[in-house]
Design a protein around this motif. Structure first.
Motif, short mmCIF file in Angstrom:
data_model
loop_
_atom_site.label_atom_id
_atom_site.label_comp_id
_atom_site.label_asym_id
_atom_site.label_seq_id
_atom_site.Cartn_x
_atom_site.Cartn_y
_atom_site.Cartn_z
N VAL A 1 0.84 -1.21 0.00
CA VAL A 1 0.00 0.00 0.00
C VAL A 1 0.87 1.26 0.00
O VAL A 1 0.60 2.22 -0.73
N GLN A 2 1.95 1.25 0.79
CA GLN A 2 2.86 2.40 0.80
C GLN A 2 3.52 2.59 -0.55
O GLN A 2 3.73 3.72 -0.99
N ALA A 3 3.86 1.47 -1.21
CA ALA A 3 4.47 1.57 -2.54
C ALA A 3 3.52 2.28 -3.51
O ALA A 3 3.94 3.14 -4.29
N LEU A 4 2.24 1.94 -3.43
CA LEU A 4 1.26 2.59 -4.32
C LEU A 4 1.12 4.08 -4.00
O LEU A 4 1.01 4.91 -4.91
N SER A 5 1.16 4.43 -2.71
CA SER A 5 1.08 5.85 -2.33
C SER A 5 2.30 6.60 -2.86
O SER A 5 2.18 7.73 -3.35
N LEU A 6 3.47 5.98 -2.75
CA LEU A 6 4.70 6.62 -3.23
C LEU A 6 4.65 6.81 -4.74
O LEU A 6 5.02 7.86 -5.26
#
Ligand SMILES: [Zn+2]
Ligand SMILES: [Zn+2]
Length: 358
Positions: free
Chosen positions: A309-314
């Motif tokens: 999920v953090q990767a997608l936000s980044l």
């Protein structure tokens, strides 16, 4: 992938029956990563060949059965552009999951494209369709993120998010990255975004060194054309003679580990993430390099849904200023995967993408 060291074969599968809460994804992009090369060389234990490789992949929803929600709780609909977290069946009730809070060490955990057999169906991205069983974590891709952006980052970016968490980076830290494959390149970008005052990288070949600069490295060192002594001198000259605050090993070499112990400062942190397969023993002087050095060494295995999920936000925020898409250098069809594996194994390209409908 029928077995290690055998050519990749294109096979037909019957369209799966969808269980309630499952969906069928029309694959748009998958990738060939370092793990796939290890799988092909037979260097991972317990892999249930034949397998459909391609653990990080994305596509559009072809069909779903019943209500299926993405990680943000919204219903997923036919036609949505969807990415999924490749790790599934983490049990949430074993000692690793809930006592030690290390779910990447859960014994029930399975991974699309790596530990799922083709005998069970479409559990991998080197396929025109992927069966997402009930419980698989999914997310709708943000509009700003193309399939090529997402897979350009791919498993390397998700792994890098976990590595940066393990590194406990502080603003102003100096960071050195060993290895500039897909993982190392994303580590460089995240260290830069995370406030590192200096980002250094060691690797090869030239074209990857150029990409490492593009991802945010301030100083790059060409591995075959410098000596360990040259690199130690260069690193010390940039760090008051001390060595860097944080070293990230993303090279998968025991020699790199031995060198990293020299390049990190006393009291620094060293995250080891590149030894996904057994690269053999390393020689260290425990007194000098760990105990007296007051060094913190941390491993990093796999990733959790939060890292996905953090990767997608980044990606959503930084796809405009970080060239993840450039990591994915060339796109191959299903019948070009033997060539793609060969190109990846010999480091002729940084990352091959897969378009199974090409
Ligand atoms: Zn568990
Ligand atoms: Zn991978």
């Amino acid at each position: 992938m029928p077995a290690p060291l055998q050519p990749i074969e294109v096979r037909e599968f019957t369209r799966p029956e969808l269980a309630p809460g499952s969906m069928l994804l029309r694959t748009v992009r998958s990738e060939v990563c370092g793990t796939d090369v290890h799988l092909w060389h037979g260097r991972l234990a317990g892999v249930p060949y034949p397998i459909i490789p391609g653990h990080v992949s994305a596509g559009t929803v072809m069909e779903l059965r019943g209500r299926v929600s993405s990680i943000d709780g919204n219903p997923v609909r036919a036609g949505d552009r969807v990415a999924f977290f490749d790790v599934h069946r983490t049990c949430g009730r074993c000692r690793a999951c809930i006592v030690h809070r290390t779910p990447t060490r859960c014994p029930s955990r399975r991974v699309y494209g790596i530990t799922d057999s083709a005998g069970e169906g479409l559990f991998g991205g080197w396929s025109q369709a992927i069966y997402l069983e009930p419980g698989v974590v999914t997310a709708v891709l943000p509009d700003a993120v193309s399939f090529d952006d997402y897979i350009g980052g791919g498993c390397g970016l998700i792994t890098a998010v976990h590595i940066l968490e393990r590194a406990a980076l502080r603003p102003g830290d100096s960071v050195l990255v060993q290895g500039i494959g897909a993982v190392g390149l994303s580590v460089i970008a995240l260290a830069r975004l995370g406030g590192a005052a200096a980002v250094l990288a060691i690797g090869a070949p030239d074209q990857r060194l150029a990409l490492a600069r593009g991802m945010g490295a301030d100083h790059v060192y060409d591995l075959p054309n410098t000596t360990a002594r040259d690199r130690l001198d260069a690193v010390r000259s940039l760090t008051h003679g001390e060595g860097v605050d944080v070293v990230i090993e993303a090279a998968g070499s025991s020699r790199a580990f031995e060198e990293g112990l020299m390049l990190v400062r006393d009291g620094g942190r060293y995250v080891v993430a590149g030894h996904y397969t057994d690269a053999g023993p390393a020689t260290i002087n425990v007194h000098e390099q760990i105990n007296r050095k007051h060094l913190e060494i941390r491993g990093c295995w796999g990733s959790e849904p939060g890292h996905f999920v953090q990767a997608l936000s980044l990606l959503n925020r930084h796809v405009v200023d970080v060239p993840w898409k450039q990591i994915g250098q060339r796109t191959y069809p299903l019948d070009g995967l033997n060539e793609a594996l060969d190109a990846a194994a010999t480091m002729r390209i940084t990352k091959a993408l897969v378009d199974p409908w090409m």
